[in-house]
Design a protein around this motif. Structure first.
Motif, PDB file in Angstrom:
ATOM      1  N   CYS A 206       0.844  -1.189   0.000  1.00 49.19           N
ATOM      2  CA  CYS A 206       0.000   0.000   0.000  1.00 49.19           C
ATOM      3  C   CYS A 206       0.883   1.243   0.000  1.00 49.19           C
ATOM      4  O   CYS A 206       1.872   1.312   0.741  1.00 49.19           O
ATOM      5  CB  CYS A 206      -0.891   0.011   1.247  1.00 49.19           C
ATOM      6  SG  CYS A 206      -1.988   1.443   1.360  1.00 49.19           S
ATOM      7  N   ALA A 207       0.540   2.208  -0.824  1.00 52.24           N
ATOM      8  CA  ALA A 207       1.282   3.468  -0.859  1.00 52.24           C
ATOM      9  C   ALA A 207       0.432   4.542  -1.502  1.00 52.24           C
ATOM     10  O   ALA A 207      -0.434   4.255  -2.334  1.00 52.24           O
ATOM     11  CB  ALA A 207       2.589   3.299  -1.625  1.00 52.24           C
ATOM     12  N   ASP A 208       0.692   5.765  -1.110  1.00 53.10           N
ATOM     13  CA  ASP A 208       0.052   6.913  -1.737  1.00 53.10           C
ATOM     14  C   ASP A 208       0.925   7.340  -2.906  1.00 53.10           C
ATOM     15  O   ASP A 208       1.966   7.987  -2.734  1.00 53.10           O
ATOM     16  CB  ASP A 208      -0.083   8.055  -0.729  1.00 53.10           C
ATOM     17  CG  ASP A 208      -0.762   9.288  -1.316  1.00 53.10           C
ATOM     18  OD1 ASP A 208      -1.086   9.271  -2.531  1.00 53.10           O
ATOM     19  OD2 ASP A 208      -0.957  10.260  -0.571  1.00 53.10           O
ATOM     20  N   ARG A 209       0.534   6.965  -4.108  1.00 54.19           N
ATOM     21  CA  ARG A 209       1.364   7.232  -5.281  1.00 54.19           C
ATOM     22  C   ARG A 209       1.396   8.711  -5.655  1.00 54.19           C
ATOM     23  O   ARG A 209       2.246   9.122  -6.440  1.00 54.19           O
ATOM     24  CB  ARG A 209       0.886   6.403  -6.465  1.00 54.19           C
ATOM     25  CG  ARG A 209       1.004   4.899  -6.213  1.00 54.19           C
ATOM     26  CD  ARG A 209       1.010   4.120  -7.504  1.00 54.19           C
ATOM     27  NE  ARG A 209      -0.180   4.361  -8.302  1.00 54.19           N
ATOM     28  CZ  ARG A 209      -0.333   3.932  -9.556  1.00 54.19           C
ATOM     29  NH1 ARG A 209       0.625   3.237 -10.147  1.00 54.19           N
ATOM     30  NH2 ARG A 209      -1.450   4.167 -10.218  1.00 54.19           N
ATOM     31  N   SER A 210       0.493   9.509  -5.074  1.00 52.29           N
ATOM     32  CA  SER A 210       0.504  10.946  -5.339  1.00 52.29           C
ATOM     33  C   SER A 210       1.485  11.673  -4.430  1.00 52.29           C
ATOM     34  O   SER A 210       1.805  12.842  -4.665  1.00 52.29           O
ATOM     35  CB  SER A 210      -0.899  11.531  -5.152  1.00 52.29           C
ATOM     36  OG  SER A 210      -1.294  11.469  -3.782  1.00 52.29           O
ATOM     37  N   ASP A 211       1.983  10.992  -3.422  1.00 56.23           N
ATOM     38  CA  ASP A 211       2.946  11.598  -2.500  1.00 56.23           C
ATOM     39  C   ASP A 211       4.279  11.804  -3.211  1.00 56.23           C
ATOM     40  O   ASP A 211       4.743  10.938  -3.964  1.00 56.23           O
ATOM     41  CB  ASP A 211       3.128  10.688  -1.288  1.00 56.23           C
ATOM     42  CG  ASP A 211       3.927  11.362  -0.186  1.00 56.23           C
ATOM     43  OD1 ASP A 211       5.162  11.484  -0.347  1.00 56.23           O
ATOM     44  OD2 ASP A 211       3.324  11.739   0.832  1.00 56.23           O
TER      45      ASP A 211
ATOM     46  N   PHE B 125       6.854   9.026  -2.961  1.00 59.08           N
ATOM     47  CA  PHE B 125       6.589   7.674  -3.438  1.00 59.08           C
ATOM     48  C   PHE B 125       7.694   7.119  -4.337  1.00 59.08           C
ATOM     49  O   PHE B 125       8.093   5.953  -4.164  1.00 59.08           O
ATOM     50  CB  PHE B 125       5.241   7.602  -4.165  1.00 59.08           C
ATOM     51  CG  PHE B 125       5.002   6.263  -4.816  1.00 59.08           C
ATOM     52  CD1 PHE B 125       4.715   5.140  -4.057  1.00 59.08           C
ATOM     53  CD2 PHE B 125       5.094   6.128  -6.200  1.00 59.08           C
ATOM     54  CE1 PHE B 125       4.518   3.902  -4.653  1.00 59.08           C
ATOM     55  CE2 PHE B 125       4.901   4.895  -6.807  1.00 59.08           C
ATOM     56  CZ  PHE B 125       4.610   3.783  -6.025  1.00 59.08           C
TER      57      PHE B 125
ATOM     58  N   LEU C  27      10.403   5.801  -2.193  1.00 58.57           N
ATOM     59  CA  LEU C  27       9.961   4.628  -1.444  1.00 58.57           C
ATOM     60  C   LEU C  27       9.944   3.407  -2.348  1.00 58.57           C
ATOM     61  O   LEU C  27      10.395   2.314  -1.957  1.00 58.57           O
ATOM     62  CB  LEU C  27       8.564   4.875  -0.861  1.00 58.57           C
ATOM     63  CG  LEU C  27       7.918   3.710  -0.108  1.00 58.57           C
ATOM     64  CD1 LEU C  27       8.764   3.298   1.083  1.00 58.57           C
ATOM     65  CD2 LEU C  27       6.500   4.092   0.340  1.00 58.57           C
ATOM     66  N   LEU C  28       9.447   3.574  -3.564  1.00 56.70           N
ATOM     67  CA  LEU C  28       9.415   2.472  -4.513  1.00 56.70           C
ATOM     68  C   LEU C  28      10.832   2.006  -4.839  1.00 56.70           C
ATOM     69  O   LEU C  28      11.086   0.797  -4.931  1.00 56.70           O
ATOM     70  CB  LEU C  28       8.686   2.888  -5.788  1.00 56.70           C
ATOM     71  CG  LEU C  28       8.599   1.840  -6.897  1.00 56.70           C
ATOM     72  CD1 LEU C  28       7.859   0.588  -6.416  1.00 56.70           C
ATOM     73  CD2 LEU C  28       7.927   2.418  -8.138  1.00 56.70           C
TER      74      LEU C  28
ATOM     75  N   GLY D  98      -4.669   4.033  -1.740  1.00 63.66           N
ATOM     76  CA  GLY D  98      -3.798   4.591  -0.725  1.00 63.66           C
ATOM     77  C   GLY D  98      -4.226   4.185   0.672  1.00 63.66           C
ATOM     78  O   GLY D  98      -5.289   3.584   0.868  1.00 63.66           O
TER      79      GLY D  98
ATOM     80  N   GLN E 196       4.829  -0.508   9.206  1.00 62.75           N
ATOM     81  CA  GLN E 196       5.203  -0.202   7.834  1.00 62.75           C
ATOM     82  C   GLN E 196       6.620  -0.694   7.596  1.00 62.75           C
ATOM     83  O   GLN E 196       7.523  -0.450   8.397  1.00 62.75           O
ATOM     84  CB  GLN E 196       5.133   1.286   7.498  1.00 62.75           C
ATOM     85  CG  GLN E 196       5.514   1.551   6.025  1.00 62.75           C
ATOM     86  CD  GLN E 196       5.286   2.969   5.568  1.00 62.75           C
ATOM     87  OE1 GLN E 196       4.804   3.816   6.327  1.00 62.75           O
ATOM     88  NE2 GLN E 196       5.615   3.258   4.325  1.00 62.75           N
TER      89      GLN E 196
ATOM     90  N   LEU F 216       6.899  -1.021   1.193  1.00 63.96           N
ATOM     91  CA  LEU F 216       5.555  -0.789   0.678  1.00 63.96           C
ATOM     92  C   LEU F 216       4.479  -1.550   1.438  1.00 63.96           C
ATOM     93  O   LEU F 216       3.305  -1.457   1.087  1.00 63.96           O
ATOM     94  CB  LEU F 216       5.486  -1.175  -0.808  1.00 63.96           C
ATOM     95  CG  LEU F 216       6.243  -0.276  -1.784  1.00 63.96           C
ATOM     96  CD1 LEU F 216       6.029  -0.755  -3.213  1.00 63.96           C
ATOM     97  CD2 LEU F 216       5.809   1.184  -1.651  1.00 63.96           C
TER      98      LEU F 216
END
Length: 233
Positions: A156-161, A164, A167-168, A200, A221, A224
């Motif tokens: 799970c991740a906020d791809r709009s952050d 991101f 993190l990826l 998200g 956490q 991801l």
């Protein structure tokens, strides 16, 4: 529950199931963190509590919980027969098979109710449709007693952050430790959100609440992977 796509199910077939756990051994610390959370939360349940294991796979969390809680009973549910065969072999070898039931299929296919707790570890992210994912959580809630805890963990991740991409990148570096090739990592990055859900954290939390659970609290956490504790309302 909406069945996973064929490419996903191919990862859990008879050829892959026997070596599934070995492929992720280099990331076992994350698995152990998830099991630690489940162990800590379920310690407050009755000694003979009944636990629903949604998407049980090879039964990794049951092996941990059964050893720590010698009276607990477990219902392992998974659509992959080969994965459940591995789980059954572990249970028989380690002496807790008599406390387990094995169900090939989905949670919605299981008639049993009244469970005292549940886990869903790295399962719901295979449901890319929000309605299907919420329905999956609702099928778990419908089989629990009020107040029963659920530990849910998913990619799970906020791809709009703005953070991101970094993190990826870190996550892909971690997957390299499992032997994933550069080509495989590139494919993973390009298909993230296709084989796995793109919802998200706040969306997942909303799905859990809409499915009949209390407000989820994120408790883990690692890359991801995020984990939440909640309880049947």
């Amino acid at each position: 529950m909406t069945p996973p796509t064929r490419p996903v199910m191919a990862a859990f077939n008879a050829d892959q199931a026997p070596t599934y756990d070995d492929r992720f051994a280099q990331m076992s610390a994350i698995r152990d963190m998830m099991h630690l959370v489940a162990r800590a939360e379920f310690a407050r349940l009755p000694a003979d509590a009944r636990i629903l294991i949604a998407g049980a796979g090879t039964g990794a969390e049951v092996r941990t919980l059964a050893a720590v809680f010698p009276e607990m009973r477990f219902a392992l549910i998974d659509p992959s027969g080969p994965m459940l065969d591995v789980a059954r072999t572990h249970a028989e070898t380690e002496g807790f098979a008599s406390r387990c039931s094995f169900h090939i299929g989905y949670v919605e296919d299981v008639d049993e109710t009244g469970f005292d707790g549940a886990t869903s570890l790295l399962v719901s992210h295979f449901l890319t449709d929000a309605a299907g994912r919420t329905a999956y959580f609702r099928s778990i809630a419908g089989r629990l007693v009020p107040g029963a805890p659920l530990f849910n963990a998913d990619l799970c991740a906020d791809r709009s952050d703005t953070g991101f991409p970094r993190l990826l990148e870190t996550w892909l570096n971690m997957t390299a430790l499992t032997g994933m090739t550069a080509e495989g990592r590139a494919h993973y990055a390009n298909t993230f959100g296709q084989d796995f859900a793109v919802h998200g954290p706040s969306e997942v939390e909303g799905m859990l609440e809409n499915a009949g659970f209390a407000r989820p609290v994120q408790c883990l956490q690692a890359g991801l992977i995020r984990g939440w504790m909640t309880a049947k309302v």
